[in-house]
Design a protein around this motif. Structure first.
Motif, mmCIF file in Angstrom:
data_model
loop_
_atom_site.group_PDB
_atom_site.id
_atom_site.type_symbol
_atom_site.label_atom_id
_atom_site.label_comp_id
_atom_site.label_asym_id
_atom_site.label_seq_id
_atom_site.Cartn_x
_atom_site.Cartn_y
_atom_site.Cartn_z
ATOM 1 N N UNK A 140 0.844 -1.199 0.000
ATOM 2 C CA UNK A 140 0.000 0.000 0.000
ATOM 3 C C UNK A 140 0.872 1.239 0.000
ATOM 4 N N UNK A 141 0.315 2.342 -0.491
ATOM 5 C CA UNK A 141 1.016 3.620 -0.521
ATOM 6 C C UNK A 141 0.473 4.547 0.560
ATOM 7 N N UNK A 142 1.377 5.293 1.186
ATOM 8 C CA UNK A 142 1.026 6.223 2.256
ATOM 9 C C UNK A 142 1.710 7.563 1.997
ATOM 10 N N UNK A 143 1.156 8.614 2.581
ATOM 11 C CA UNK A 143 1.760 9.944 2.475
ATOM 12 C C UNK A 143 2.921 10.035 3.470
ATOM 13 N N UNK A 144 4.162 10.148 2.974
ATOM 14 C CA UNK A 144 5.317 10.063 3.867
ATOM 15 C C UNK A 144 5.389 11.175 4.910
#
Length: 153
Positions: A46-50
């Motif tokens: 999954x992708x997350x806002x760093x």
């Protein structure tokens, strides 16, 4: 300015778990972060806002939320910290910049009847400089065309 030495991998995983439970929009809204453009923290497919994840992980570590403007090097600084803690962060691809086109060669256009007609030209005369304005030496008013001051005469 926030320091991130107290932030551990476990704090980041806690922030990711909260992100998953709240959902992206709610997570970003609650903590006041803008969506990340181009950068993505990747974890378990999954992708997350760093920046948001790191800011909330800082809250878990210290009790204080780190706003995005406090990252020392901006988003690239946040990605460096996340990578040091063992996470994968993607960066935006470099923008495509095409090579400049070679200048096109101009070929003379065929002469037509309209092109053969003489054109009118406007004269390009140099601008004449303005004359200095005559001033009254006593009251500093602009003198009329007569050269005699209406107030001091």
């Amino acid at each position: 300015m926030a320091t991130f030495s107290a932030v551990t991998r476990q704090h980041i995983l806690q922030a990711i778990a909260e992100y998953d439970s709240r959902g992206r929009d709610d997570f970003l809204g609650v903590y006041g972060y803008d969506p990340s453009v181009g950068y993505a923290l990747q974890h378990d497919g999954r992708d997350y806002d760093p920046a948001a994840i790191l800011g909330v992980a800082h809250r878990y570590a210290t009790g204080r939320l780190a706003p995005a403007h406090e990252f020392s090097d901006g988003l690239s600084g946040a990605t460096a910290i996340l990578r040091k803690r063992g996470f994968d962060v993607t960066e935006p691809a470099a923008p495509f910049r095409p090579a400049p086109a070679a200048p096109a060669r101009r070929t003379p256009a065929p002469r037509t009847a309209a092109a053969a007609r003489p054109t009118t030209r406007t004269s390009t005369r140099a601008a004449t400089p303005e004359r200095p304005v005559a001033m009254c030496p006593t009251c500093s008013m602009v003198l009329p065309a007569t050269g005699i001051c209406d107030y001091c005469s």
